[in-house]
Design a protein around this motif. Structure first.
Motif, PDB file in Angstrom:
ATOM      1  N   GLN A   1      58.221  50.639   6.089  1.00  0.00           N
ATOM      2  CA  GLN A   1      59.595  50.313   5.656  1.00  0.00           C
ATOM      3  C   GLN A   1      59.409  48.766   4.921  1.00  0.00           C
ATOM      4  O   GLN A   1      60.462  48.245   4.633  1.00  0.00           O
ATOM      5  N   GLY A   2      58.598  47.992   5.124  1.00  0.00           N
ATOM      6  CA  GLY A   2      58.397  46.666   4.624  1.00  0.00           C
ATOM      7  C   GLY A   2      58.930  45.769   5.356  1.00  0.00           C
ATOM      8  O   GLY A   2      59.438  44.687   4.653  1.00  0.00           O
ATOM      9  N   HIS A   3      58.877  45.880   6.609  1.00  0.00           N
ATOM     10  CA  HIS A   3      59.730  44.597   7.428  1.00  0.00           C
ATOM     11  C   HIS A   3      58.877  43.281   7.080  1.00  0.00           C
ATOM     12  O   HIS A   3      59.633  42.253   7.250  1.00  0.00           O
TER      13      HIS A   3
ATOM     14  N   TRP B   1      61.986  40.897   6.691  1.00  0.00           N
ATOM     15  CA  TRP B   1      62.519  40.273   7.582  1.00  0.00           C
ATOM     16  C   TRP B   1      62.199  38.533   7.095  1.00  0.00           C
ATOM     17  O   TRP B   1      63.004  37.651   7.863  1.00  0.00           O
TER      18      TRP B   1
ATOM     19  N   THR C   1      61.373  50.919  16.201  1.00  0.00           N
ATOM     20  CA  THR C   1      62.002  51.364  14.908  1.00  0.00           C
ATOM     21  C   THR C   1      62.198  52.981  14.776  1.00  0.00           C
ATOM     22  O   THR C   1      61.232  53.493  14.908  1.00  0.00           O
TER      23      THR C   1
ATOM     24  N   THR D   1      67.171  47.145  10.907  1.00  0.00           N
ATOM     25  CA  THR D   1      68.141  46.197  10.361  1.00  0.00           C
ATOM     26  C   THR D   1      69.466  45.957  10.999  1.00  0.00           C
ATOM     27  O   THR D   1      69.788  44.688  11.343  1.00  0.00           O
TER      28      THR D   1
ATOM     29  N   THR E   1      75.552  44.461   2.874  1.00  0.00           N
ATOM     30  CA  THR E   1      74.559  43.621   2.477  1.00  0.00           C
ATOM     31  C   THR E   1      73.329  44.007   2.408  1.00  0.00           C
ATOM     32  O   THR E   1      72.731  44.459   3.189  1.00  0.00           O
ATOM     33  N   ARG E   2      72.842  43.844   0.985  1.00  0.00           N
ATOM     34  CA  ARG E   2      71.408  44.272   0.640  1.00  0.00           C
ATOM     35  C   ARG E   2      70.436  43.124   0.719  1.00  0.00           C
ATOM     36  O   ARG E   2      70.687  42.152   0.081  1.00  0.00           O
ATOM     37  N   ILE E   3      69.384  43.519   1.777  1.00  0.00           N
ATOM     38  CA  ILE E   3      68.292  42.446   1.903  1.00  0.00           C
ATOM     39  C   ILE E   3      67.167  42.134   0.801  1.00  0.00           C
ATOM     40  O   ILE E   3      67.196  41.446   0.260  1.00  0.00           O
TER      41      ILE E   3
ATOM     42  N   ILE F   1      63.245  47.386  -2.112  1.00  0.00           N
ATOM     43  CA  ILE F   1      63.089  48.238  -1.044  1.00  0.00           C
ATOM     44  C   ILE F   1      63.992  49.081  -0.858  1.00  0.00           C
ATOM     45  O   ILE F   1      63.612  50.360  -0.351  1.00  0.00           O
ATOM     46  N   ILE F   2      65.232  48.720  -0.748  1.00  0.00           N
ATOM     47  CA  ILE F   2      66.310  49.828  -0.492  1.00  0.00           C
ATOM     48  C   ILE F   2      66.135  51.028  -1.433  1.00  0.00           C
ATOM     49  O   ILE F   2      66.034  52.273  -1.209  1.00  0.00           O
TER      50      ILE F   2
ATOM     51  N   GLN G   1      63.405  53.151  -0.243  1.00  0.00           N
ATOM     52  CA  GLN G   1      63.821  53.863   1.097  1.00  0.00           C
ATOM     53  C   GLN G   1      64.553  55.099   0.394  1.00  0.00           C
ATOM     54  O   GLN G   1      64.401  56.029   1.020  1.00  0.00           O
TER      55      GLN G   1
ATOM     56  N   GLY H   1      71.754  49.923   8.161  1.00  0.00           N
ATOM     57  CA  GLY H   1      70.582  50.572   7.857  1.00  0.00           C
ATOM     58  C   GLY H   1      70.760  51.299   6.581  1.00  0.00           C
ATOM     59  O   GLY H   1      71.673  51.696   6.235  1.00  0.00           O
ATOM     60  N   VAL H   2      69.710  51.646   6.258  1.00  0.00           N
ATOM     61  CA  VAL H   2      69.683  52.389   4.887  1.00  0.00           C
ATOM     62  C   VAL H   2      68.474  53.633   5.008  1.00  0.00           C
ATOM     63  O   VAL H   2      68.793  54.604   4.280  1.00  0.00           O
ATOM     64  N   GLY H   3      67.320  53.487   5.784  1.00  0.00           N
ATOM     65  CA  GLY H   3      66.086  54.385   5.469  1.00  0.00           C
ATOM     66  C   GLY H   3      66.559  55.727   5.889  1.00  0.00           C
ATOM     67  O   GLY H   3      65.834  56.616   5.175  1.00  0.00           O
ATOM     68  N   GLU H   4      67.161  56.183   6.743  1.00  0.00           N
ATOM     69  CA  GLU H   4      67.769  57.477   7.129  1.00  0.00           C
ATOM     70  C   GLU H   4      68.790  58.031   6.025  1.00  0.00           C
ATOM     71  O   GLU H   4      68.855  59.419   5.860  1.00  0.00           O
TER      72      GLU H   4
HETATM   73  O1  CDP Z   1      64.652  51.018  11.072  1.00  0.00           O
HETATM   74  P1  CDP Z   1      63.954  51.026   9.828  1.00  0.00           P
HETATM   75  O2  CDP Z   1      63.309  49.891   9.399  1.00  0.00           O
HETATM   76  O3  CDP Z   1      63.526  52.253   9.471  1.00  0.00           O
HETATM   77  O4  CDP Z   1      65.516  51.229   8.584  1.00  0.00           O
HETATM   78  P2  CDP Z   1      66.360  50.287   8.122  1.00  0.00           P
HETATM   79  O5  CDP Z   1      66.982  49.315   8.869  1.00  0.00           O
HETATM   80  O6  CDP Z   1      67.109  51.108   7.343  1.00  0.00           O
HETATM   81  O7  CDP Z   1      65.414  49.467   6.978  1.00  0.00           O
HETATM   82  C1  CDP Z   1      64.527  49.859   6.194  1.00  0.00           C
HETATM   83  C2  CDP Z   1      64.050  48.947   5.121  1.00  0.00           C
HETATM   84  O8  CDP Z   1      65.141  48.545   4.206  1.00  0.00           O
HETATM   85  C3  CDP Z   1      63.729  47.657   5.762  1.00  0.00           C
HETATM   86  O9  CDP Z   1      62.722  46.996   5.301  1.00  0.00           O
HETATM   87  C4  CDP Z   1      65.117  46.619   5.642  1.00  0.00           C
HETATM   88  O10 CDP Z   1      64.807  45.534   5.816  1.00  0.00           O
HETATM   89  C5  CDP Z   1      65.638  47.419   4.237  1.00  0.00           C
HETATM   90  N1  CDP Z   1      67.178  46.961   4.259  1.00  0.00           N
HETATM   91  C6  CDP Z   1      67.568  46.188   3.321  1.00  0.00           C
HETATM   92  O11 CDP Z   1      66.718  45.593   2.311  1.00  0.00           O
HETATM   93  N2  CDP Z   1      68.854  46.055   3.210  1.00  0.00           N
HETATM   94  C7  CDP Z   1      69.677  46.750   4.051  1.00  0.00           C
HETATM   95  N3  CDP Z   1      70.777  46.604   4.004  1.00  0.00           N
HETATM   96  C8  CDP Z   1      69.125  47.642   4.995  1.00  0.00           C
HETATM   97  C9  CDP Z   1      67.711  47.932   4.848  1.00  0.00           C
END
Ligand code: CDP
Length: 806
Positions: free
Chosen positions: A527-529, A533, A564, A570, A685-687, A691-692, A695, A757-760
């Motif tokens: 996921q690119g943590h 991060w 995770t 997130t 908020t989009r980090i 990466i989003i 995902q 969160g967004v990944g799912e």
């Molecule tokens: O738990 P998991 O890492 O699978 O999922 P997530 O929290 O949805 O994050 C997935 C990736 O998307 C991570 O690298 C997050 O930092 C990034 N992300 C982001 O850039 N902005 C968000 N609002 C949510 C996630």
């Protein structure tokens, strides 16, 4: 001093903080073949383990003969359940409160179940040893159909539970029953149905599938007899939980267990649970005194580790003639296979399925879930979803389309009429959740405008006329899905795993030169943590993201975290990172005040340092403050600049999205073409927007796979018929449609940086969009619901059943 020659924008850009499309730093090693995966771990004297697996789905084991196997050159040991009983490890606890055989004890309950573990000097010798083990089976009647699991004459699967009429989640109604879980107000809901002007009822199945990550599950265990220490390298989405579980069941003190999750090639829920391979490689290492590696092959992965879904959802909606929903009633028959090994927070036997009211303002609802045993592999993991949320989203999104069809209403209009309105947030759902924020109407309207929804419907009407006149053999479907997710497990008040509250953690240490390290309790699987991060810290602390190293996965160095999965990183770990950074910023402010000889309150944080309010030239950069933290601190202050945060979120976060799929299907061949797929996501908020997007692309591709063909299917005799990639649909770039992505931003009000969160999300929202498109295409021929997966063959069959083949 800050660099006065740089503009505000240039200083911000230099940080590559939140909102920046920063390139993924981890990809440098991944794309150059320099990742370090479990199979890259090679230790001196390392042995290899491989499983003898059952060809039968249900059979009694009369005997196991190891003699021939032990004579195979290179084979050192063959472990069976009897051997594991000596160390009390023949059975292991599951995350769902059940127990599971590590190696078959007396009988086997699913095809490819682990029967014996052969340990040898190399993988080839282990495989030869596996073939030489002689097992005498007595086949037993097989139970495949979950709808027959509670018949009076259904075979008894779990003899270990015989006579136990109470399980981990309350009373059991039958020897193959696991639990019944009910939520909501039954009487009020029944009353709403009695009064309803319009109702629908449909059995909507979400078939069994599998996360199938690129890298299978694997572990290397090394027991040091002198120190009494066990080191485990494994594909673990939650390394700390694995350490605690190993300590509890092995009785090795927890500080003498070192769990390391190195790079992971995709998890998607597959790597949350504990598998027999981990236990057997640990026991084998203790027995032989040498490191032991276990690496699953693809067939083993697909057929024995953690399936997903297998929910059969009888869905009823009550509504007025005008299309206002008045009640929702859902009964789920959940097929859990041979053991209840669902990976859900302890108190949630059906995960967060009670988000099934979706994005709609249902005044009342009732949900009942019955979990049952069958002769299939255990699991029930959150395959790119937050604990059964994808099943819930599919259920309600198909249900809303079926209701629209019955009412003769446009499905988008029906949704707009029933959405929770912006002023209703925080919104209390009829099944118990408090949605933190949302603006559904804006998202839906934006999606409809972008795809020119009205024009699509006109085109569809014209095509249907042309089909009726015999001018075309192609039908067109427009699939809408509007989903609300619930991610970020979770508040410790209602979420734990085996009693451990589901918080997460971060430790940040800044070094004298202004660089630093962040250690986090989450664990990236792609996921690119490492990239994102550091971006949170960059914005919070004014230190360039490139100067922050992110480390995860080593239980000796990372603070305790719950890992995770379910897009919790997130919402929970991301929050812990921001909070740890804020603790450091508070100390940095004191140091800056000391250096600038002003009161702390006279300072303001300004991108990459502190400035005296009203005196822009009086500034201390974070880099200068870091140096000072190690030599010129205020009297009485401890040196150094570091902090730890353990974050227990007050609520989950509720991302949402509007997806629209346009599909053409040739009725004579069943071949479909996804003409357009538009996905609007709101994750607060989009980090990192890039990466989003990645995902979302990945999640949509998995959703496409699931909806259009991917399936773990059993024949009537309990044989897995889709157990290899010859039959299990894993789309390549050739099949994958083009994705259009978009967004709105509704920050989470309780998350420190407003992120959800967004990944799912794309998997949760994608599946109903595809399925609704197929169902919408066929609906004018008289069908109400066609079960997934919608592969060419099933589409052709649907056309045939509906009399469309002429
Ligand atoms: O738990 P998991 O890492 O699978 O999922 P997530 O929290 O949805 O994050 C997935 C990736 O998307 C991570 O690298 C997050 O930092 C990034 N992300 C982001 O850039 N902005 C968000 N609002 C949510 C996630």
């Amino acid at each position: 001093m800050n660099d006065m020659t740089l503009t505000k924008e240039q200083r911000e850009a230099r940080l590559e903080g939140m909102g920046c499309k920063r390139k993924r730093v981890e990809d440098i090693r991944f794309t150059q073949g320099r990742g370090n995966y479990v199979d890259d771990v090679k230790l001196p004297g390392m042995l290899h383990g491989d499983f003898v697996r059952s060809p039968h789905p249900h059979a009694r084991i009369r005997s196991i003969n190891k003699d021939a196997a032990l004579k195979v050159p290179g084979v050192l040991a063959v472990l069976t359940a009897d051997d594991l009983k000596g160390v009390n490890l023949a059975w292991m606890p599951t995350l769902a409160g059940d127990v599971q055989m590590v190696l078959a004890d007396g009988k086997v309950l699913f095809q490819n179940q682990e029967v014996a573990f052969v340990v040898a000097t190399d993988r080839y010798a282990a495989d030869d040893g596996v073939n030489a083990v002689e097992v005498d089976y007595e086949p037993l009647p097989v139970l495949v159909d979950p709808f027959k699991s509670m018949d009076a004459d259904a075979p008894v699967l779990r003899e270990d539970l015989e006579g136990k009429m109470t399980g981990a989640h309350g009373p059991r109604k039958h020897h193959n029953h696991i639990f019944e879980w009910t939520v909501g107000d039954r009487d009020l809901t029944d009353a709403a149905f009695r009064k309803a002007e319009v109702t629908i009822k449909e059995m909507i199945s979400y078939h069994r599938t599998h996360p199938s990550p690129l890298e299978t599950c694997q572990s290397v265990c090394s027991f040091d007899k002198i120190k009494g220490e066990l080191t485990i390298w494994g594909t673990f989405q939650a390394p700390h939980v694995i350490r605690t579980v190993v300590a509890l069941i092995s009785k090795i003190p927890e500080h003498k267990i070192h769990v390391i999750a190195p790079d992971i090639g995709g998890g998607f829920g597959n790597k949350v649970g504990a598998y027999p391979g981990y236990i057997c490689s640990a026991v084998a290492s203790i027995v032989t005194g040498r490191p032991v590696k276990w690496v699953e092959d693809r067939i083993e992965n697909l057929t024995s580790t953690s399936f997903a879904r297998d929910y059969h959802m009888t869905t009823e909606i009550a509504a007025t003639k005008e299309g206002k929903v008045t009640g929702l009633r859902v009964h789920v028959l959940a097929d859990h296979g041979a053991f209840d090994a669902c990976a859900d927070p302890s108190k949630w036997p059906a995960g967060f399925f009670n988000i099934v009211t979706g994005s709609y303002d249902f005044p009342t609802a009732h949900l009942a879930v019955d979990g049952v045993y069958t002769n299939k592999a255990p699991g029930g993991v959150a395959y790119r979803c937050s604990f059964r949320v994808t099943e819930a989203a599919y259920c309600i999104e198909r249900g809303m389309d079926i209701l629209a069809q019955k009412l003769g209403m446009d499905p988008a209009e029906l949704r707009l009429k029933n959405f929770v309105r912006p002023e209703q947030f925080p919104y209390q759902s009829a099944l118990g959740w408090e949605y933190d924020s949302g603006d559904y109407h804006t998202a839906m309207r934006k999606a409809m405008e972008t795809v020119q929804y009205e024009d699509l419907r006109k085109e569809q009407a014209a095509k249907r006329e042309a089909f009726r006149r015999g001018e075309t053999r192609e039908i067109m479907g427009v699939g809408i899905s509007f989903f609300t997710e619930i991610v970020g497990a979770g508040p410790s008040k209602n979420c734990d795993i085996l009693g451990i509250a589901m918080f997460d953690s971060c430790e940040i240490r800044l070094h004298p030169t202004g660089a630093g390290i962040a250690r986090v309790g989450s664990k990236s699987q792609g996921q690119g943590h490492e990239t994102t991060w550091a971006q949170i810290i960059a914005t919070e602390l004014g230190i360039p993201a490139d100067d922050i190293m992110v480390e995860e996965g080593n239980t000796d160095t990372a603070p305790y975290g719950l890992g995770t999965y379910g897009s919790r990183s997130t919402p929970v770990a991301g929050a812990a990172i921001a909070m740890a950074a804020r603790k450091i910023r508070a100390k940095a402010q004191m140091i800056a005040a000391y250096l600038l000889e002003v009161h702390e309150g006279d300072l303001e944080f300004d991108i990459d340092g502190f400035r005296v309010k009203g005196l822009p030239e009086r500034f201390k950069s974070m880099k200068e403050i870091c140096w000072a933290a190690y030599n010129s601190i205020p009297p009485g202050m401890e040196p150094g600049l570091e902090a730890v945060s353990y974050y227990d979120p007050p609520n989950m976060t509720y991302p949402f999205g509007a997806y629209i799929c346009v599909m053409d299907i040739d009725v004579d061949t069943g071949v479909y073409k996804v003409r357009r797929f538009y996905a609007l996501d709101d994750c607060g908020t989009r980090i990192n927007p890039m990466i989003i997007e990645g995902q979302v692309h990945g999640g949509l591709t998995e959703a496409f796979a699931i909806a259009m063909g991917q399936e773990i299917r059993y024949d009537d005799n309990g044989n897995v018929v889709t157990g290899s990639l010859m039959d299990f649909f894993l789309p390549t770039a050739v099949e994958t449609p083009h994705w259009e992505t978009d967004f709105t931003v509704t920050p989470s009000p309780h998350h420190p940086i407003g992120a959800k969160g967004v990944g799912e999300s794309p998997n949760v929202g994608g599946v109903p969009a595809f399925s609704n498109a197929v169902n919408d295409a066929f609906s004018f021929l008289g069908s109400t619901h066609i079960q997934m997966p919608h592969d060419f063959w099933r589409n052709w069959q649907a056309a045939k059943t509906l009399g469309a083949l002429g």
